[in-house]
Design a protein around this motif. Sequence first.
Motif: not given
Lengths: 297, 278
Positions: A169-172, B21-22, A167
Amino acid sequence: MYPFGKGMARYLPLLLLLIPMALYLVFYFGPSVMTVIYSFTDVKNIPGSTMKFVGLENYYDLFYSGNSGERWRSITNTLIFMFVVTIVQNGVGLFVAVLLNQRLRGDYFYRAVFFLPVVLGVAVVALIWGMMFDPMSGPVNMLYDWLFGYKDMFFASFTHAFGYIIFVQIWMYMGYSMLIFLAGLQSVPKDLYEAGYIDGTNKWQSFRHITFPLIAPSFTVNMLLSIIGAMSTFDIILATTDGRFNTRTMAYDVYKETFRGSLEMGLPSALSVVQFLIILVFVVVAVRQTRKREVEY
Amino acid sequence: MKSSKSFTILSYAVVAVMLVLYVVPLILVLNVSLKSYPEYLINPIGFVKEIQWSNYVTAWTEGNFANYFINSLIYTSVATVLTIIVSVMGAFPVARKYVKWSGFIYMFFLLSQFLPNPMVAQYKLMLSFKESFGFFGYDTKLGYIVLKTTGTGVVFMLFVGYIKSISRELDEAAGMDGSGYVRYLFQMITPLMKPVIATGVILTAIGIWNDFVGPIMYLPSQANYPITFGLKEFKGQYGNNWPLLACGITIVAAPLIVLYTFIQKYLVDGALAGAVKS
């Protein structure tokens, strides 16, 4: 025709070119080739020790020695990591890119925000999510508790830690995929949509038959980057769990065996080669698939 | 092309969810960083009641951040400048075909993106450099900087593409006027490459500044830690004291965010031009 003098002066460009060439050969290309060679020897990390050729012994040991069970787990983890990251990151990235491409108000701001994690870097990102996912007092656990009456251990959970790493990694990197797709979308001529609109296509059809074929090149780039990236990234693992709780991947194992393992360096070398071969297979297959869909206009 | 109203509303809704979310994690970090430790334990996510600026002073002094920042600055600035210089040295003759085998060299340099993992032999090499030279190689600032200086890869590719758009007649005119090659390269071509150099600087600098694995492998002495490794150590020391750790995160992230707001336009264009994940 070279305009900057004759005779010896003719060799100046070559002379200067040798500097990046030397750096590349010494620090990257050389070590890369040497790693492949090492994988067939019993090289040790002891200065002045001798090295002899052992054939495929390292490769055999990888899969049939004492800890080979862990090896398979690493390989499965790597493949899971690669598939999930590649599919979800590009899926979400494409979706967000399509949304932002409709000229939403503030699209530049959203774009900048989604790309921010890449700028912050893995050390900061890992720590931010470390706080979010704190098992004792983290906000996410409060949310879980409030929604489902359940608490998680996150990066300290044998069953879930790897999922949370995926998660993060994907968010980044979602913003990264999004940017590449945006570049592709902006190159699609608007009049094609107009033509489609007149012919009465709906949103899905116009995406399926106009947008998708035309952005296939950015698909190829994204696939390539995600596959190579996901197969060779381990900094996120190092920064969150440091390989504990079943979160080891092949890339992490190479690092671990080289850096903190025994003095045997043949084993991580062999693992590097296996990793490379797997990357090669997936890259070739993926690029073939996406290449087929590229069209000229 | 007209877009239906409901679809637009849906788009905004999806973007809003993504934004939460960010942005929320960052806001929460900032919020936690201003709490006293007891207040954090009682109410970890509520809005801060008594602002504790002293947390930042503690984090800054305890965390040794000044030192790490300086190291990161040294590595990033020197290696980035060197990378740009050697990339120009490599890209110009290849783009202009002033050296034999230009096409082959181009492919060979791009291969750097697809090589088998060189980590094992690279590590051994750095150790042996340290053995033989002492001042260079494993655990030396100089060794790390040289390791991080590369004239291949994406920056090289961007430069080659850009140089091809600069007229060849300029080379000939300068040659006629008796300009030497080196002088021409750094006084005429480099200023013309400003936009692409800006992109190259940003891409390279982000990569080096945020490198996490490199320092852990090659810079084990505390005197050499860059900020990424420093932050990891800080976490090791203050395990669960999230107010202090959140200060650490903010101290490291804030300058980056400020800088990013200024350069984000270039950065986004740059990322669009050349996509790389190190």
